[in-house]
Design a protein around this motif. Structure first.
Motif, PDB file in Angstrom:
ATOM      1  N   ASP A   1       2.488   5.919  88.224  1.00 52.07           N
ATOM      2  CA  ASP A   1       0.786   6.095  87.926  1.00 52.07           C
ATOM      3  C   ASP A   1       0.971   7.105  87.919  1.00 52.07           C
TER       4      ASP A   1
ATOM      5  N   ARG B   1       7.502   0.908  96.833  1.00 53.67           N
ATOM      6  CA  ARG B   1       6.848   1.173  97.849  1.00 53.67           C
ATOM      7  C   ARG B   1       7.677   1.828  98.253  1.00 53.67           C
TER       8      ARG B   1
ATOM      9  N   LEU C   1       5.057  11.595  98.343  1.00 55.60           N
ATOM     10  CA  LEU C   1       5.095   9.697  97.423  1.00 55.60           C
ATOM     11  C   LEU C   1       5.363   8.981  96.479  1.00 55.60           C
ATOM     12  N   ARG C   2       5.423   7.856  96.784  1.00 55.20           N
ATOM     13  CA  ARG C   2       5.801   6.226  96.266  1.00 55.20           C
ATOM     14  C   ARG C   2       6.350   6.877  94.636  1.00 55.20           C
TER      15      ARG C   2
ATOM     16  N   GLU D   1       3.939   4.792  93.001  1.00 55.39           N
ATOM     17  CA  GLU D   1       2.426   6.052  92.769  1.00 55.39           C
ATOM     18  C   GLU D   1       2.935   7.515  91.796  1.00 55.39           C
TER      19      GLU D   1
END
Length: 293
Positions: free
Chosen positions: A97, A123, A90-91, A94
């Motif tokens: 989030d 990112r 995962l970034r 992300e």
């Protein structure tokens, strides 16, 4: 002040190991509390109880007047555990989030990333982060939900000096805005720099709970230093050492020591009497506890 979290006569065992022994502790609104103790003292166990990851063997744990096991109650806290395992693929953005989706009014992502120096990494996959970058992300995630109370377990482990001090400023800013913090650290300088209240644990018990200055005073030892060719042999000296051309003596009765120094005829100059550091107080408190076990 309102009590946000408390333990009442809490004991926690892991098999035959007694991690906490009848610990009662209140964390009040607006406090910045430093939790100190050697490895195995029970610091992480105490945090795990407060955040609902463990249950006490006996006693009571309260969070915002309810149970830490209630998911709704836990929305009011933020946590950085001592070790974190974040999904490598995962970034950074992300992950923020995903965590934010668990809270009704999360912090703005861009503002949060900027605050913790992660905006250029939004990112980047977690697998490509350095250890220090991962740690900063783990700490940032504790603040995603705009919590009332944050638990930070060794938050600056693996950070360089510049990153550590930047994180200190973030913690101070959160606290200045009305936030409450319980912080553990192996860096005693960190506790002195941040905490208003210090709780020292050892052998599963609370050994001291007071201000930084008061914890130093509990030990009752002062540092007496002066220029002298050789360290004199004086009664009442707990410890002696050299600091360049200065003799440094630790004693519980500095007035008596100075009288004995003068009467002994030892030539000296530049006499200074200062309190012990928090590190010296911490070592004295925990060594006393070890001696009683």
């Amino acid at each position: 002040m309102t009590t946000l979290a408390r333990t009442i006569e809490v004991t926690r065992r892991y098999g035959d190991v007694l991690a906490l022994d009848r610990v009662s502790l209140d964390i009040r609104e607006g406090e910045l509390v430093g939790l100190l103790g050697p490895n195995g003292a029970g610091k992480s166990t105490l945090i795990n109880l407060f955040v609902g990851l463990r249950r006490p063997t006996s006693g009571t744990v309260e969070l915002f007047g309810g149970s830490p096991s209630d998911p709704v109650t836990r929305r009011g806290i933020g946590v950085t555990p001592q070790e974190t395992g974040l999904p490598e693929s995962l970034r950074v953005g992300e992950i923020v989030d995903v965590v934010a989706a668990h809270f009704p009014a999360p912090a703005a992502k861009d503002e949060l990333l900027g605050r913790f120096g992660l905006d250029d990494l939004a990112r980047r996959q977690v697998g490509g982060l350095s250890g220090g970058q991962r740690r900063r992300l783990a700490v940032a995630l504790a603040f995603v939900g705009n919590p009332r109370l944050v638990f930070l377990d060794e938050p600056t482990t693996g950070l360089d000096v510049e990153a550590r001090r930047a994180l200190w400023e973030n913690i101070r800013s959160y606290h200045a805005g009305g936030g409450t913090v319980l912080l553990t650290s192996h860096y005693l300088e960190e506790i002195e720099a941040l905490a208003q209240r210090v709780v020292v644990v050892g052998g599963g018990r609370v050994l001291a709970d007071d201000t930084v200055n008061a914890v130093r005073d509990i030990v009752g030892v002062r540092r007496v230093s002066f220029h002298a060719p050789e360290p004199p042999d004086l009664p009442g000296v707990v410890k002696s050492e050299r600091d360049g051309d200065r003799v440094v003596l630790f004693t519980a009765d500095p007035d008596r020591l100075v009288i004995d120094l003068v009467r002994g005829g030892t030539p000296f100059s530049g006499l200074e009497i200062t309190p012990t550091t928090l590190e010296e107080a911490f070592l004295a408190l925990t060594s006393k506890e070890s001696a009683h076990v």
